[in-house]
Design a protein around this motif. Structure first.
Motif, PDB file in Angstrom:
ATOM      1  N   TYR A   1       0.842  -1.204   0.000  1.00  0.00           N
ATOM      2  CA  TYR A   1       0.000   0.000   0.000  1.00  0.00           C
ATOM      3  C   TYR A   1       0.878   1.255   0.000  1.00  0.00           C
TER       4      TYR A   1
ATOM      5  N   LEU B   1      -5.282   6.412   1.822  1.00  0.00           N
ATOM      6  CA  LEU B   1      -4.798   5.397   0.885  1.00  0.00           C
ATOM      7  C   LEU B   1      -4.846   5.938  -0.537  1.00  0.00           C
TER       8      LEU B   1
ATOM      9  N   TYR C   1      -2.850   0.634  -3.942  1.00  0.00           N
ATOM     10  CA  TYR C   1      -2.592  -0.642  -3.290  1.00  0.00           C
ATOM     11  C   TYR C   1      -2.427  -1.741  -4.321  1.00  0.00           C
TER      12      TYR C   1
ATOM     13  N   LYS D   1      -8.578  -3.207   2.918  1.00  0.00           N
ATOM     14  CA  LYS D   1      -7.935  -1.906   3.037  1.00  0.00           C
ATOM     15  C   LYS D   1      -8.258  -1.314   4.395  1.00  0.00           C
TER      16      LYS D   1
END
Lengths: 112, 112
Positions: free
Chosen positions: A33, A45, A48, B99
């Motif tokens: 990630y 984020l 990923y 995630k």
């Protein structure tokens, strides 16, 4: 101690330059990630990967791109850096059947 | 959108006291939660995790409590030490996703 490494730790670069932030892990983790973090703020984020040749965009839109040609390596590239890209970039990895992520030390990027 | 957040941005305690750091989440489908500690200039470090089928989990000097009814997570640190000074983040894995979504951090300062 997690074995995940980011280089460089600090980078100051001019607007318009192309840069690549390196991330490598020696744990054999399938999942990797990239998070972006502004000072004192939460992590967002941006990319990923679930394995080789797998890359997905994260929850926060980013002009950066990533590649995953080898399990242990997950570089992030900015084709043309801008001051708005100034931030800390954190790389992380996790094992296939696990969710907890192990983080690198981060790269603090400043675009002038 | 749904997010993970913390009630207090800063917390100051005396050395030796117990600390409680709180976190609220809004996604009832989240089934996995982690607490991370981030020291200045470093990447987040895993502290403890908990799954939604539990309401309490203990580690060394740390305890995580999960109240699914009110969607609340807390981290308790016993006998807080100066080395505990850091920013603490909670993160959730939203149901079916691998995630992690991070909340805003709480900065813990331990006074000697």
């Amino acid at each position: 101690e997690a074995d995940i490494y980011q280089t460089p730790r600090y980078l100051v670069i001019g607007t318009g330059k192309k840069i690549t932030l390196e991330c490598s892990q020696t744990m054999g983790h399938d999942k990797m990630y990239w998070y972006q973090q502004d000072p004192g703020m939460e992590l967002h984020l941006i990319h990923y990967s679930y394995g080789v040749n797998s890359t997905e965009k994260g929850d926060l839109s980013s002009e950066s791109t990533v590649s995953r040609i080898r399990t242990e390596h997950f570089p992030l590239t900015l084709e043309s850096a801008r001051p708005s890209h100034t931030s800390q970039y954190l790389c992380a990895s996790s094992a296939r059947q696990r969710t907890e992520a192990f983080f690198g030390q981060g790269t603090r990027l400043t675009v002038v | 959108g749904e997010s993970v957040g913390l009630h207090l941005p800063t917390l100051s305690v005396q050395e030796g006291d117990n600390s409680i750091i709180n976190c609220a989440y809004s996604n009832s489908a989240s089934d996995y939660f982690i607490w991370y500690k981030q020291e200045s200039g470093k990447g987040p470090q895993f502290i403890i995790d908990i799954r939604s089928n539990m309401d309490k989990r203990q580690g060394q000097r740390v305890t995580v409590l999960l109240n699914k009814t009110v969607k609340h997570l807390s981290l308790q640190i016993a006998a807080t030490q100066p080395g505990d000074s850091a920013v603490y983040f909670c993160a959730e894995a939203q149901g079916g996703s691998e995630k992690l979504v991070f909340g805003k951090g709480t900065k813990l300062t331990v006074n000697p």
